[in-house]
Design an enzyme around this catalytic site. Structure first.
Site, short mmCIF file in Angstrom:
data_model
loop_
_atom_site.label_atom_id
_atom_site.label_comp_id
_atom_site.label_asym_id
_atom_site.label_seq_id
_atom_site.Cartn_x
_atom_site.Cartn_y
_atom_site.Cartn_z
CE LYS A 45 -11.20 4.80 2.73
NZ LYS A 45 -11.14 4.37 4.11
N GLY A 46 -6.40 7.70 -1.33
CA GLY A 46 -5.17 8.47 -1.29
C GLY A 46 -5.09 9.67 -2.20
CD GLU A 101 -3.05 5.69 -7.24
OE1 GLU A 101 -3.68 6.39 -6.41
OE2 GLU A 101 -3.18 4.46 -7.31
CG ASP A 102 -1.85 7.91 -3.48
OD1 ASP A 102 -1.74 7.02 -4.35
OD2 ASP A 102 -2.13 7.64 -2.29
CG ASP A 105 5.12 1.37 -4.74
OD1 ASP A 105 6.26 1.08 -5.10
OD2 ASP A 105 4.73 1.17 -3.57
CE LYS A 133 7.38 4.64 -2.62
NZ LYS A 133 7.16 3.65 -1.57
CG PHE A 154 5.89 3.45 3.91
CD1 PHE A 154 5.28 2.52 3.09
CD2 PHE A 154 5.14 4.09 4.87
CE1 PHE A 154 3.93 2.22 3.23
CE2 PHE A 154 3.79 3.81 5.02
CZ PHE A 154 3.18 2.87 4.19
CB VAL A 155 5.90 9.01 1.35
CG1 VAL A 155 7.38 9.22 1.06
CG2 VAL A 155 5.20 8.42 0.14
CG ASP A 161 -3.26 4.89 4.16
OD1 ASP A 161 -3.76 3.96 4.83
OD2 ASP A 161 -2.98 4.76 2.96
NE ARG A 167 -6.51 7.22 3.73
CZ ARG A 167 -6.01 6.53 2.73
NH1 ARG A 167 -5.33 7.13 1.79
NH2 ARG A 167 -6.18 5.22 2.66
#
Length: 181
Positions: A45-46, A101-102, A105, A133, A154-155, A161, A167
């Site tokens: 969902k991000g 993609e958000d 990582d 990241k 952590f964002v 979220d 979100r």
């Protein structure tokens, strides 16, 4: 660093900084496509807010599709295993594909999705990640287009979220261990 009125969170990137960088990314993608059609694949969902803004910044004939994967569950630590929850609605064979993609990582999710899409033999396959990241990378993978490179923070916000919350924040904010849930 500024704080957002909602929740008293510390802002890492403001909505203005995000908008400016997304516009720049859209111009890069437009230039690279040279007028060819594009299928933008949002990772739910991000990535939904990022996909919406990026799509408006890309000046080519573009369509959307979505995939949903899970590697985090309800927490903030990856399980290490990626599970496909929703696959593409249509094949991307012979098409220019951009996975949106958000956050890049560990690389587990995007490595999995890249393999999945390459099996369909797209004409081109590129990746756009709003945040990168690199210090957390487990799988060797890079995005073709990156909004911002960040340290191991952590964002939340702008689609990202914590346990499905935050979100809707318009800025990208820091989630600190002492923040009340």
């Amino acid at each position: 660093m500024a704080t957002t009125a909602l929740q008293g969170l510390e802002v890492l990137y403001t909505r203005q900084q995000i908008a400016e960088r997304v516009a720049e990314m859209g111009a890069e993608i437009t230039r690279d496509l040279k007028g060819e059609k594009l299928v933008m694949v949002g990772v739910l969902k991000g990535a939904a807010p990022f996909l919406s803004d990026l799509a408006r910044a890309v000046q080519v004939d573009a369509t959307f599709d979505f995939v949903a994967v899970s590697s985090y569950g309800k927490g903030h630590r990856t399980s290490g295993a990626v599970k496909l929850i929703k696959d593409l609605d249509e094949t991307v064979e012979g098409k220019n594909v951009l996975i949106v993609e958000d956050i890049l990582d560990t690389g587990l999710t995007l490595s999995y999705l890249r393999k999945l899409m390459l099996n369909q033999k797209p004409k081109t396959l590129r990746i756009a990640a709003l945040l990168d990241k690199p210090s957390r990378r487990i799988e060797k993978i890079d995005a073709d287009y990156v909004g911002f490179s960040i340290p191991n923070l952590f964002v939340i916000g702008y689609g990202m979220d914590y346990a499905e919350r935050y979100r809707n924040l318009p800025d990208i904010c820091l989630m600190t261990p002492d923040h009340p849930e």
